[in-house]
Design a protein around this motif. Structure first.
Motif, short mmCIF file in Angstrom:
data_model
loop_
_atom_site.label_atom_id
_atom_site.label_comp_id
_atom_site.label_asym_id
_atom_site.label_seq_id
_atom_site.Cartn_x
_atom_site.Cartn_y
_atom_site.Cartn_z
N PRO A 110 0.81 -1.22 0.00
CA PRO A 110 0.00 0.00 0.00
C PRO A 110 0.84 1.27 0.00
N THR A 111 1.65 1.44 -1.05
CA THR A 111 2.50 2.61 -1.15
C THR A 111 2.83 2.85 -2.61
N GLY A 112 3.33 4.02 -2.92
CA GLY A 112 3.66 4.35 -4.29
C GLY A 112 5.12 4.10 -4.62
N LYS A 113 5.49 4.51 -5.84
CA LYS A 113 6.88 4.40 -6.31
C LYS A 113 7.41 2.97 -6.29
N ARG A 114 6.51 2.02 -6.56
CA ARG A 114 6.94 0.62 -6.60
C ARG A 114 7.90 0.36 -7.75
N GLY A 115 7.64 1.01 -8.87
CA GLY A 115 8.49 0.81 -10.03
C GLY A 115 9.92 1.23 -9.78
N LYS A 116 10.10 2.39 -9.14
CA LYS A 116 11.44 2.88 -8.84
C LYS A 116 12.17 1.96 -7.88
N ALA A 117 11.41 1.24 -7.05
CA ALA A 117 12.03 0.32 -6.09
C ALA A 117 12.27 -1.06 -6.68
N GLY A 118 11.93 -1.24 -7.94
CA GLY A 118 12.11 -2.55 -8.57
C GLY A 118 10.96 -3.50 -8.33
N GLY A 119 9.82 -2.96 -7.90
CA GLY A 119 8.68 -3.81 -7.58
C GLY A 119 7.70 -4.01 -8.71
N ILE A 120 7.98 -3.49 -9.90
CA ILE A 120 7.14 -3.72 -11.08
C ILE A 120 8.05 -4.10 -12.24
N ARG A 121 7.86 -5.32 -12.76
CA ARG A 121 8.73 -5.79 -13.84
C ARG A 121 7.91 -6.60 -14.83
N ALA A 122 8.42 -6.68 -16.05
CA ALA A 122 7.73 -7.43 -17.10
C ALA A 122 8.13 -8.90 -17.08
N ALA A 123 7.21 -9.74 -17.52
CA ALA A 123 7.49 -11.18 -17.66
C ALA A 123 6.77 -11.68 -18.90
N MET A 124 7.51 -12.30 -19.79
CA MET A 124 6.94 -12.74 -21.07
C MET A 124 6.54 -14.21 -21.04
N THR A 125 7.22 -15.01 -20.22
CA THR A 125 7.00 -16.46 -20.21
C THR A 125 6.78 -16.95 -18.78
N PRO A 126 6.26 -18.15 -18.60
CA PRO A 126 6.12 -18.70 -17.24
C PRO A 126 7.44 -18.75 -16.48
N ASP A 127 8.50 -19.17 -17.13
CA ASP A 127 9.79 -19.23 -16.44
C ASP A 127 10.25 -17.85 -15.99
N GLU A 128 10.05 -16.86 -16.87
CA GLU A 128 10.45 -15.49 -16.52
C GLU A 128 9.58 -14.96 -15.39
N ALA A 129 8.29 -15.27 -15.42
CA ALA A 129 7.39 -14.82 -14.36
C ALA A 129 7.79 -15.42 -13.02
N ARG A 130 8.16 -16.69 -13.05
CA ARG A 130 8.60 -17.36 -11.81
C ARG A 130 9.84 -16.67 -11.24
N GLU A 131 10.77 -16.36 -12.12
CA GLU A 131 12.02 -15.72 -11.69
C GLU A 131 11.77 -14.32 -11.16
N VAL A 132 10.96 -13.55 -11.88
CA VAL A 132 10.69 -12.17 -11.47
C VAL A 132 9.90 -12.14 -10.17
N ALA A 133 8.86 -12.96 -10.06
CA ALA A 133 8.06 -12.99 -8.84
C ALA A 133 8.90 -13.41 -7.65
N ASP A 134 9.81 -14.36 -7.85
CA ASP A 134 10.66 -14.80 -6.76
C ASP A 134 11.56 -13.67 -6.27
N ALA A 135 11.98 -12.80 -7.20
CA ALA A 135 12.82 -11.67 -6.82
C ALA A 135 12.04 -10.58 -6.09
N ILE A 136 10.77 -10.41 -6.47
CA ILE A 136 9.95 -9.34 -5.86
C ILE A 136 9.39 -9.76 -4.52
#
Length: 375
Positions: A49-75
């Protein structure tokens, strides 16, 4: 009460008819991989519940299931502005043509709902308001007439919105109705986006509700985002006390939230820093010992100011509770009292005879003495 983006969109915006992207809320990296397989290329968005998530690295793109798994694990597990990321929102990627800003909030000056709109969405709206105030349209809502498409057209008059205009004229009244339906203090859509396919959708949403109206929105209130609390704040909640830990060195005990905040302001005016918010008005005076323990457990506290002002509440009853608790706990920090109102003479006598402390005639003098003692 603050709400996460996925709750605001699913529980408030969508039911009001405001378009939102297809999305799936996920609590594990494996869930994220499954979501991408269903939705296709996505944005993985930290739910805090706060802003500036993108600047903190909390919003990222994922094109495939494997990439989504990796990105979500990092966030997942990140800390953003004091909030630990416990879940992510997988949201279909959108081809954005233009970004707008829309919000409904309570205007404290006019005591009416205030609708805001800007063609400069996706940016820090405070910066826009400060540097280009003409770019932020404002409409104070007449509660007798409400806010409909006629008011929306007037608000948007003269703006080049292109193909988005008709849709925005319908979305703004829906936003107003949505805010009123849940007693919202704020609903902010940033950005409200025109997509290349012609749709206008809410790509993000910040939602804050009035705590006092929780009983009217009990189902929604259960989904509110818990505020991060210190160990002492959790203890205060368990004791039924309104306690907020701060980073100052002057402890505060006062009866009533307004008097407590005033005392904190005077501490700041005198050059000090309050160590807490804690009011022991009403029945809370019976919890004086628990309240003192909370304040004094903060290692930063070097002095304490006790400020009582009684009207219906009797200051002698409150003072008796504090004096009794002080004798039991026997703290070493210096304490400074200011007592006025119903039962004042007896309260002053209790403090003088029980603790050997002379209360001050003026609150400002008590606070100044506490600030100086804390240095």
């Amino acid at each position: 009460m603050n709400f996460l983006e996925h709750v605001a969109k699913a529980r408030v915006l969508a039911p009001a008819g405001i378009p939102v992207p297809k999305a799936i809320h996920c609590v594990t990296a494996e869930d994220a991989a499954v979501a991408v397989a269903e939705l296709g290329p996505c944005m993985v968005k930290a739910q805090v519940p706060t802003g500036k998530r993108g600047k903190a690295g909390g919003i990222r793109a994922a094109m495939t299931p494997d990439e989504a798994r990796e990105v979500a694990d990092a966030i997942l597990g990140m800390t953003i502005d004091g909030h630990r990321v416990e879940s992510v929102l997988l949201e279909e990627r959108a081809a954005i043509a233009r970004e707008f800003y829309a919000a409904i909030l309570t205007d404290t000056e006019s005591r009416t709902p205030l609708l805001l709109f800007s063609t400069e969405g996706g940016m820090d709206i405070e910066e826009v308001a400060a540097t280009r105030p003409e770019a932020l349209r404002r409409h104070r809502v007449d509660l007798d007439h409400g806010f409909g498409e006629a008011e929306a057209r007037a608000l948007l008059d003269g703006l080049d919105l292109g193909p988005a205009r008709e849709r925005i004229e319908a979305i703004l009244p829906a936003l107003y109705r949505a805010g009123g339906s849940v007693d919202a203090e704020l609903i902010e859509i940033n950005p409200l986006a025109l997509l290349e396919d012609g749709r206008v959708v809410a790509l993000d949403c910040k939602l804050t509700l009035d705590d006092a109206a929780a009983f009217r929105n009990s189902d929604l209130a259960r989904d509110a985002s818990p505020e991060p609390m210190t160990a002492l704040e959790r203890e205060g909640t368990a004791q039924g006390l309104k306690f907020i830990q701060l980073d100052g060195n002057v402890g505060v005990l006062a009866n009533g939230a307004g008097l407590t905040m005033t005392t904190m302001d005077v501490i700041g005016h005198c050059g000090g820093r309050p160590a807490n918010f804690l009011e022991i008005g009403g029945e809370a005076y019976t919890k004086s010992e628990a309240a003192l323990k909370l304040v004094l457990a903060n290692p930063g506290v070097k002095s304490l100011v006790v400020n009582f002002c009684g009207a219906f509440a009797r200051t002698d009853v409150m003072a008796e509770g504090v004096v009794t608790a002080w004798k039991r706990l026997n703290p070493e920090v210096p304490v400074f009292f200011s007592i006025h109102g119903t039962g004042e003479d007896e309260a002053v006598r209790l403090v003088r005879e029980g603790l050997g402390v002379e209360p001050y005639d003026l609150m400002e003098d008590a606070v100044q003495a506490a600030v100086e003692a804390a240095r």
